[in-house]
Design a protein around this motif. Structure first.
Motif, PDB file in Angstrom:
ATOM      1  N   SER A  22       0.870  -1.260   0.047  1.00 56.80           N
ATOM      2  CA  SER A  22       0.005   0.033  -0.021  1.00 56.80           C
ATOM      3  C   SER A  22       0.849   1.113  -0.051  1.00 56.80           C
ATOM      4  O   SER A  22       0.291   2.477  -0.326  1.00 56.80           O
ATOM      5  CB  SER A  22      -0.914   0.112   1.224  1.00 56.80           C
ATOM      6  OG  SER A  22      -0.088   0.085   2.567  1.00 56.80           O
ATOM      7  N   LYS A  23       2.098   1.158   0.477  1.00 64.02           N
ATOM      8  CA  LYS A  23       2.966   2.233   0.437  1.00 64.02           C
ATOM      9  C   LYS A  23       3.775   2.513  -1.103  1.00 64.02           C
ATOM     10  O   LYS A  23       4.394   3.508  -0.963  1.00 64.02           O
ATOM     11  CB  LYS A  23       4.083   2.041   1.501  1.00 64.02           C
ATOM     12  CG  LYS A  23       3.275   2.214   2.692  1.00 64.02           C
ATOM     13  CD  LYS A  23       4.460   1.979   3.941  1.00 64.02           C
ATOM     14  CE  LYS A  23       3.548   2.005   5.401  1.00 64.02           C
ATOM     15  NZ  LYS A  23       4.611   1.848   6.541  1.00 64.02           N
ATOM     16  N   ILE A  24       3.549   1.676  -1.858  1.00 65.83           N
ATOM     17  CA  ILE A  24       4.111   1.831  -3.205  1.00 65.83           C
ATOM     18  C   ILE A  24       3.207   2.519  -4.250  1.00 65.83           C
ATOM     19  O   ILE A  24       1.987   1.835  -4.410  1.00 65.83           O
ATOM     20  CB  ILE A  24       4.837   0.487  -3.798  1.00 65.83           C
ATOM     21  CG1 ILE A  24       5.699  -0.308  -2.669  1.00 65.83           C
ATOM     22  CG2 ILE A  24       5.472   0.664  -5.010  1.00 65.83           C
ATOM     23  CD1 ILE A  24       6.092  -1.731  -3.218  1.00 65.83           C
ATOM     24  N   VAL A  25       3.409   3.750  -4.389  1.00 72.82           N
ATOM     25  CA  VAL A  25       2.353   4.548  -5.217  1.00 72.82           C
ATOM     26  C   VAL A  25       2.901   5.078  -6.352  1.00 72.82           C
ATOM     27  O   VAL A  25       4.102   5.553  -6.543  1.00 72.82           O
ATOM     28  CB  VAL A  25       1.734   5.781  -4.236  1.00 72.82           C
ATOM     29  CG1 VAL A  25       0.722   6.445  -5.072  1.00 72.82           C
ATOM     30  CG2 VAL A  25       1.187   4.959  -2.812  1.00 72.82           C
ATOM     31  N   GLU A  27       1.783   7.578 -10.128  1.00 71.82           N
ATOM     32  CA  GLU A  27       0.933   8.544 -10.597  1.00 71.82           C
ATOM     33  C   GLU A  27       0.689   8.371 -12.016  1.00 71.82           C
ATOM     34  O   GLU A  27       1.847   8.490 -12.649  1.00 71.82           O
ATOM     35  CB  GLU A  27       1.165   9.690  -9.943  1.00 71.82           C
ATOM     36  CG  GLU A  27       0.410  10.921 -10.322  1.00 71.82           C
ATOM     37  CD  GLU A  27       0.824  12.266  -9.721  1.00 71.82           C
ATOM     38  OE1 GLU A  27       0.654  12.218  -8.387  1.00 71.82           O
ATOM     39  OE2 GLU A  27       1.387  13.050 -10.311  1.00 71.82           O
ATOM     40  N   GLN A  33      -3.444   8.524  -8.736  1.00 68.27           N
ATOM     41  CA  GLN A  33      -2.556   7.794  -7.980  1.00 68.27           C
ATOM     42  C   GLN A  33      -3.111   6.380  -7.871  1.00 68.27           C
ATOM     43  O   GLN A  33      -4.416   6.299  -7.639  1.00 68.27           O
ATOM     44  CB  GLN A  33      -2.061   8.341  -6.760  1.00 68.27           C
ATOM     45  CG  GLN A  33      -1.400   9.662  -6.972  1.00 68.27           C
ATOM     46  CD  GLN A  33      -0.762  10.141  -5.402  1.00 68.27           C
ATOM     47  OE1 GLN A  33      -1.018   9.476  -4.603  1.00 68.27           O
ATOM     48  NE2 GLN A  33      -0.087  11.038  -5.675  1.00 68.27           N
ATOM     49  N   SER A  35      -2.113   2.439  -5.763  1.00 66.91           N
ATOM     50  CA  SER A  35      -0.765   1.693  -5.361  1.00 66.91           C
ATOM     51  C   SER A  35      -0.729   0.293  -5.852  1.00 66.91           C
ATOM     52  O   SER A  35      -1.834  -0.193  -6.490  1.00 66.91           O
ATOM     53  CB  SER A  35      -0.969   1.665  -3.688  1.00 66.91           C
ATOM     54  OG  SER A  35      -2.025   1.050  -3.375  1.00 66.91           O
ATOM     55  N   ALA A 106       6.761   7.250  -9.992  1.00 71.01           N
ATOM     56  CA  ALA A 106       6.877   6.785  -8.771  1.00 71.01           C
ATOM     57  C   ALA A 106       6.643   7.911  -7.986  1.00 71.01           C
ATOM     58  O   ALA A 106       7.408   9.195  -7.997  1.00 71.01           O
ATOM     59  CB  ALA A 106       8.005   6.068  -8.310  1.00 71.01           C
ATOM     60  N   VAL A 107       5.714   7.828  -6.976  1.00 75.65           N
ATOM     61  CA  VAL A 107       5.588   9.131  -6.062  1.00 75.65           C
ATOM     62  C   VAL A 107       5.800   8.560  -4.649  1.00 75.65           C
ATOM     63  O   VAL A 107       5.301   9.421  -3.565  1.00 75.65           O
ATOM     64  CB  VAL A 107       4.109   9.605  -6.035  1.00 75.65           C
ATOM     65  CG1 VAL A 107       3.974  10.594  -7.573  1.00 75.65           C
ATOM     66  CG2 VAL A 107       3.060   8.859  -5.659  1.00 75.65           C
ATOM     67  N   SER A 108       6.396   7.496  -4.421  1.00 76.11           N
ATOM     68  CA  SER A 108       6.541   6.968  -3.235  1.00 76.11           C
ATOM     69  C   SER A 108       7.908   6.283  -3.152  1.00 76.11           C
ATOM     70  O   SER A 108       8.714   6.119  -4.420  1.00 76.11           O
ATOM     71  CB  SER A 108       5.517   6.066  -2.564  1.00 76.11           C
ATOM     72  OG  SER A 108       5.759   4.827  -3.359  1.00 76.11           O
ATOM     73  N   SER A 109       8.652   5.728  -2.261  1.00 76.45           N
ATOM     74  CA  SER A 109       9.973   5.007  -2.372  1.00 76.45           C
ATOM     75  C   SER A 109       9.527   3.517  -2.895  1.00 76.45           C
ATOM     76  O   SER A 109       8.358   3.301  -2.655  1.00 76.45           O
ATOM     77  CB  SER A 109      10.512   4.937  -0.715  1.00 76.45           C
ATOM     78  OG  SER A 109       9.645   4.110  -0.078  1.00 76.45           O
TER      79      SER A 109
END
Length: 158
Positions: A22-25, A27, A33, A35, A106-109
């Motif tokens: 859920s933390k891999i997002v 866009e 966005q 995940s 990618a908008v997350s790590s």
């Protein structure tokens, strides 16, 4: 430029990605966005690429053909992640070559097990979110062997 060296095979063990999906997002170009957790239950073809990367450019026609083969299949999702996060360049690249591939950033790590920084990198997650395939470097995804691999993943029970 053509690519011929490629031997897709299911990995001997399906490794569940250790990070919380859920933390891999990502866009898209419209600001939507998504995940990887949102896509659970689907096969995910995830490709990290850049417009300036010769191996990325070399494999892109085969990815486009694969995506066109599965364009009406709601169980398979293609995420083409521009490593530079430059939508202007990546959309122009796709349009100029008449590729119908969805561009994301990618908008997350992103955990290293998914992307360690080498381009291109392609991973395929099965319906359970398990890492089923990883290729670092250019490959031909428009092959009978790879489509057979995708079909095997589709046939697996959820």
């Amino acid at each position: 430029m053509q690519i011929g060296l490629f031997s897709p095979a299911e990995q001997t063990k399906n490794a569940t990605i250790p990070a919380d999906l859920s933390k891999i997002v990502f866009e898209d170009t419209k600001g939507n966005q998504v995940s990887l957790a949102d896509l659970k239950g689907k096969i995910i073809f995830l490709n990290f690429w850049a417009t300036w990367c010769p191996p990325c450019i070399a494999e892109m026609p085969s990815i486009n053909k694969l995506a066109q083969l599965y364009k009406d299949d709601k169980d398979i999702v293609f995420l083409m992640v521009d490593a530079d996060s430059d939508f202007g360049k990546s959309v122009d690249f796709m349009n100029k070559r008449q590729y119908n591939l969805p561009v994301y950033k990618a908008v997350s790590s992103v955990p290293e097990v998914i992307f360690g920084g080498s381009l291109p990198t392609t991973i395929v997650l099965d319906k359970q979110g398990r890492l089923s395939f990883k290729e670092v470097g250019a490959a031909n995804y428009n092959s009978k062997k790879f489509t057979n691999f995708i079909e095997k993943l589709k046939a697996l029970k959820d």
